[in-house]
Design a protein around this motif. Sequence first.
Motif, PDB file in Angstrom:
ATOM      1  N   LEU A   1      43.239  -5.582  75.588  1.00  0.00           N
ATOM      2  CA  LEU A   1      43.321  -6.986  76.001  1.00  0.00           C
ATOM      3  C   LEU A   1      42.049  -7.758  75.868  1.00  0.00           C
ATOM      4  O   LEU A   1      42.022  -8.842  75.260  1.00  0.00           O
ATOM      5  CB  LEU A   1      44.048  -7.109  77.364  1.00  0.00           C
ATOM      6  N   PRO A   2      41.024  -7.441  76.801  1.00  0.00           N
ATOM      7  CA  PRO A   2      39.619  -8.312  76.492  1.00  0.00           C
ATOM      8  C   PRO A   2      39.163  -8.078  75.099  1.00  0.00           C
ATOM      9  O   PRO A   2      38.748  -9.222  74.816  1.00  0.00           O
ATOM     10  CB  PRO A   2      38.851  -7.680  77.508  1.00  0.00           C
ATOM     11  N   ALA A   3      39.302  -6.931  74.458  1.00  0.00           N
ATOM     12  CA  ALA A   3      38.621  -6.857  73.206  1.00  0.00           C
ATOM     13  C   ALA A   3      39.361  -7.879  72.215  1.00  0.00           C
ATOM     14  O   ALA A   3      38.518  -8.500  71.545  1.00  0.00           O
ATOM     15  CB  ALA A   3      38.899  -5.259  72.784  1.00  0.00           C
TER      16      ALA A   3
ATOM     17  N   GLY B   1      36.950 -13.155  81.858  1.00  0.00           N
ATOM     18  CA  GLY B   1      37.120 -13.342  83.464  1.00  0.00           C
ATOM     19  C   GLY B   1      38.422 -12.679  83.776  1.00  0.00           C
ATOM     20  O   GLY B   1      38.649 -11.529  83.472  1.00  0.00           O
ATOM     21  N   ASN B   2      39.099 -13.307  84.394  1.00  0.00           N
ATOM     22  CA  ASN B   2      40.386 -12.471  85.001  1.00  0.00           C
ATOM     23  C   ASN B   2      41.313 -12.001  84.051  1.00  0.00           C
ATOM     24  O   ASN B   2      41.366 -12.927  83.016  1.00  0.00           O
ATOM     25  CB  ASN B   2      41.154 -13.417  86.260  1.00  0.00           C
ATOM     26  N   ILE B   3      42.032 -11.013  84.143  1.00  0.00           N
ATOM     27  CA  ILE B   3      43.106 -10.781  83.186  1.00  0.00           C
ATOM     28  C   ILE B   3      44.404 -10.559  84.059  1.00  0.00           C
ATOM     29  O   ILE B   3      44.116  -9.603  84.978  1.00  0.00           O
ATOM     30  CB  ILE B   3      42.632  -9.336  82.496  1.00  0.00           C
TER      31      ILE B   3
ATOM     32  N   GLU C   1      52.563  -8.440  78.125  1.00  0.00           N
ATOM     33  CA  GLU C   1      52.041  -9.956  78.206  1.00  0.00           C
ATOM     34  C   GLU C   1      51.006 -10.056  79.273  1.00  0.00           C
ATOM     35  O   GLU C   1      51.006  -9.656  80.199  1.00  0.00           O
ATOM     36  CB  GLU C   1      53.253 -10.682  78.634  1.00  0.00           C
ATOM     37  N   SER C   2      50.038 -10.934  78.588  1.00  0.00           N
ATOM     38  CA  SER C   2      48.947 -10.572  79.287  1.00  0.00           C
ATOM     39  C   SER C   2      48.336 -12.163  79.009  1.00  0.00           C
ATOM     40  O   SER C   2      48.287 -12.853  78.028  1.00  0.00           O
ATOM     41  CB  SER C   2      47.857  -9.613  78.835  1.00  0.00           C
ATOM     42  N   VAL C   3      47.399 -12.714  79.998  1.00  0.00           N
ATOM     43  CA  VAL C   3      46.548 -13.923  79.880  1.00  0.00           C
ATOM     44  C   VAL C   3      44.972 -13.305  80.346  1.00  0.00           C
ATOM     45  O   VAL C   3      44.783 -12.744  81.215  1.00  0.00           O
ATOM     46  CB  VAL C   3      46.902 -14.981  80.853  1.00  0.00           C
ATOM     47  N   VAL C   4      44.230 -13.581  79.353  1.00  0.00           N
ATOM     48  CA  VAL C   4      42.637 -13.164  79.575  1.00  0.00           C
ATOM     49  C   VAL C   4      42.039 -14.536  79.737  1.00  0.00           C
ATOM     50  O   VAL C   4      41.897 -15.304  78.704  1.00  0.00           O
ATOM     51  CB  VAL C   4      42.284 -12.301  78.225  1.00  0.00           C
TER      52      VAL C   4
ATOM     53  N   ARG D   1      38.825 -20.746  78.916  1.00  0.00           N
ATOM     54  CA  ARG D   1      40.122 -20.953  78.128  1.00  0.00           C
ATOM     55  C   ARG D   1      40.816 -19.895  78.218  1.00  0.00           C
ATOM     56  O   ARG D   1      40.074 -18.621  78.902  1.00  0.00           O
ATOM     57  CB  ARG D   1      39.645 -20.670  76.682  1.00  0.00           C
ATOM     58  N   ALA D   2      41.973 -19.751  78.050  1.00  0.00           N
ATOM     59  CA  ALA D   2      42.936 -18.663  78.277  1.00  0.00           C
ATOM     60  C   ALA D   2      43.574 -18.318  77.029  1.00  0.00           C
ATOM     61  O   ALA D   2      43.809 -19.027  76.056  1.00  0.00           O
ATOM     62  CB  ALA D   2      44.084 -19.008  79.147  1.00  0.00           C
ATOM     63  N   VAL D   3      43.552 -16.952  76.841  1.00  0.00           N
ATOM     64  CA  VAL D   3      43.919 -16.263  75.741  1.00  0.00           C
ATOM     65  C   VAL D   3      45.455 -15.493  76.094  1.00  0.00           C
ATOM     66  O   VAL D   3      45.204 -14.549  76.823  1.00  0.00           O
ATOM     67  CB  VAL D   3      43.028 -15.451  74.951  1.00  0.00           C
TER      68      VAL D   3
END
Length: 125
Positions: A22-24, A79-81, A92-95, A104-106
């Motif tokens: 996810l962060p990658a 940041g937070n995940i 489903e994720s928000v990074v 920003r949110a991804v």
Amino acid sequence: EDDIEIYTAEDIALLPDPAPLLPAIAAMVIEVISGARSVDQVANLVSDQVYQKLRGRIAARASSDGQIRPPLMPKFAIGNIRTDSPRPGVIESVVLINTQARTRAVAIRLEPFHKRWRATSVSVL
């Protein structure tokens, strides 16, 4: 786009841990959008639809830039995940991506594909 694959709970349990992905993916997408990374470098991690969307975004940016300048690697921190699974086999994720100027949110949706996880939706907010 792709053949539909049916995954059992056992199949899903055998998939690699999606947490490091996810962060990658979020970082790579930010780098692609900024022009510091080739969109081809994320091709094996995303669906064809996500890949084409990224290519379109790069093309639109290139045509509106006007000037040719070397891309700079963006400076940011993960940041937070937040992660949720609305049903087995879907993550489903928000990074959050923190830069000096803003956060920003991804949003990323992972689904199994050929015994690994693949992003079938990516949105940068």
